[in-house]
Scaffold this motif. Sequence first.
Motif, PDB file in Angstrom:
ATOM      1  N   UNK A 104       0.829  -1.195   0.000  1.00  0.00           N
ATOM      2  CA  UNK A 104       0.000   0.000   0.000  1.00  0.00           C
ATOM      3  C   UNK A 104       0.869   1.252   0.000  1.00  0.00           C
ATOM      4  N   UNK A 105       1.818   1.282  -0.930  1.00  0.00           N
ATOM      5  CA  UNK A 105       2.716   2.429  -1.026  1.00  0.00           C
ATOM      6  C   UNK A 105       2.887   2.866  -2.476  1.00  0.00           C
ATOM      7  N   UNK A 106       1.768   3.148  -3.169  1.00  0.00           N
ATOM      8  CA  UNK A 106       1.914   3.555  -4.573  1.00  0.00           C
ATOM      9  C   UNK A 106       2.483   4.960  -4.678  1.00  0.00           C
ATOM     10  N   UNK A 107       3.317   5.179  -5.680  1.00  0.00           N
ATOM     11  CA  UNK A 107       3.759   6.544  -5.921  1.00  0.00           C
ATOM     12  C   UNK A 107       2.603   7.333  -6.540  1.00  0.00           C
ATOM     13  N   UNK A 108       2.703   8.635  -6.473  1.00  0.00           N
ATOM     14  CA  UNK A 108       1.585   9.500  -6.871  1.00  0.00           C
ATOM     15  C   UNK A 108       1.190   9.275  -8.327  1.00  0.00           C
ATOM     16  N   UNK A 109       2.164   9.187  -9.211  1.00  0.00           N
ATOM     17  CA  UNK A 109       1.866   9.031 -10.642  1.00  0.00           C
ATOM     18  C   UNK A 109       1.157   7.704 -10.916  1.00  0.00           C
ATOM     19  N   UNK A 110       1.633   6.640 -10.286  1.00  0.00           N
ATOM     20  CA  UNK A 110       0.999   5.335 -10.486  1.00  0.00           C
ATOM     21  C   UNK A 110      -0.435   5.350  -9.986  1.00  0.00           C
ATOM     22  N   UNK A 111      -0.634   5.901  -8.801  1.00  0.00           N
ATOM     23  CA  UNK A 111      -1.981   5.946  -8.244  1.00  0.00           C
ATOM     24  C   UNK A 111      -2.928   6.703  -9.152  1.00  0.00           C
ATOM     25  N   UNK A 149      -6.849  -2.587  -4.883  1.00  0.00           N
ATOM     26  CA  UNK A 149      -7.232  -1.856  -3.684  1.00  0.00           C
ATOM     27  C   UNK A 149      -7.452  -0.379  -3.951  1.00  0.00           C
ATOM     28  N   UNK A 150      -6.544   0.225  -4.683  1.00  0.00           N
ATOM     29  CA  UNK A 150      -6.684   1.648  -5.014  1.00  0.00           C
ATOM     30  C   UNK A 150      -7.934   1.878  -5.860  1.00  0.00           C
TER      31      UNK A 150
END
Length: 278
Positions: free
Chosen positions: A207-214, A266-267
């Motif tokens: 649960x640590x996506x970088x901003x661009x990926x999210x 999840x996102x």
Amino acid sequence: MFRILPAFRRRAAHGSLANSLTAILLAALLLTPQLLQAWGREGHRALALIAEKHLSRKAAAQVKDLLGDKSIADVASWADEVRNQPEYKGTGSWHFVNLPLGMGYADFERALKAKTEVNAYQALQANIKLLGDKKQPREKRIDALKFVVHLVGDIHEPMHVSRAEDKGGNDIQLQFQGEGSNLHRMWDSGLIHAHGMSDDKLAAENDHPDHASRLGWENSSVEQWLFESYLLSTQQYAEVPSGSKLDEQYYKKHIGEVQLRLQQGGIRLAQVLNETLK
């Protein structure tokens, strides 16, 4: 935001016609035969635990209102657990989509939208619409929420977007670290069990996506989510013929893909609920 909901809203503007079509679809879905399993309990819970961390205040409040003391992680495997109950026995085909291999995205999207057999794509859209309609009976919206949580998970499991002739890899027998299994089960639970983490730790780890990926995941369409799984299942069909003997190298090669799909799911589940329940 993910791009399936605006289309629902435009159709909903047509009033009773849209409601009638939705009712027909849901009724048809209940008449179809049961077939395959889904992510194992750990995978579904981990995906839902990730989603919980990204719910808006409004969505979290509505989830609590509908589920009471239960969380979306608590109900993440409910749709599998009720399949054999008479009320839900027709929901088996809600968990997967069968399509032939070898298509690019444009052909895949056309084939997906042209399918007449009820499937995960249709079921997810119908249940999102039902969940967002506060005129529906509370009990129906509660069931719809449980199905949305589960189906977003299912379509992020690669073998749930695969071939009909081998039941999504269930008929492809193999051995993993000396024990009998099959290709579908490897991706449902085998790789997760080999990873050796509880669902809580699995969620925390992924649960640590970088901003661009999210942002990219949130702005993608449901059709794209399915195509991602389709590409991964296509890869597995080429890599794992029936009778394969898989070992730790297979686990090391693919556990990252499992973790990515849990994180993406999840996102995206959070985004679906935030948009539907805002």
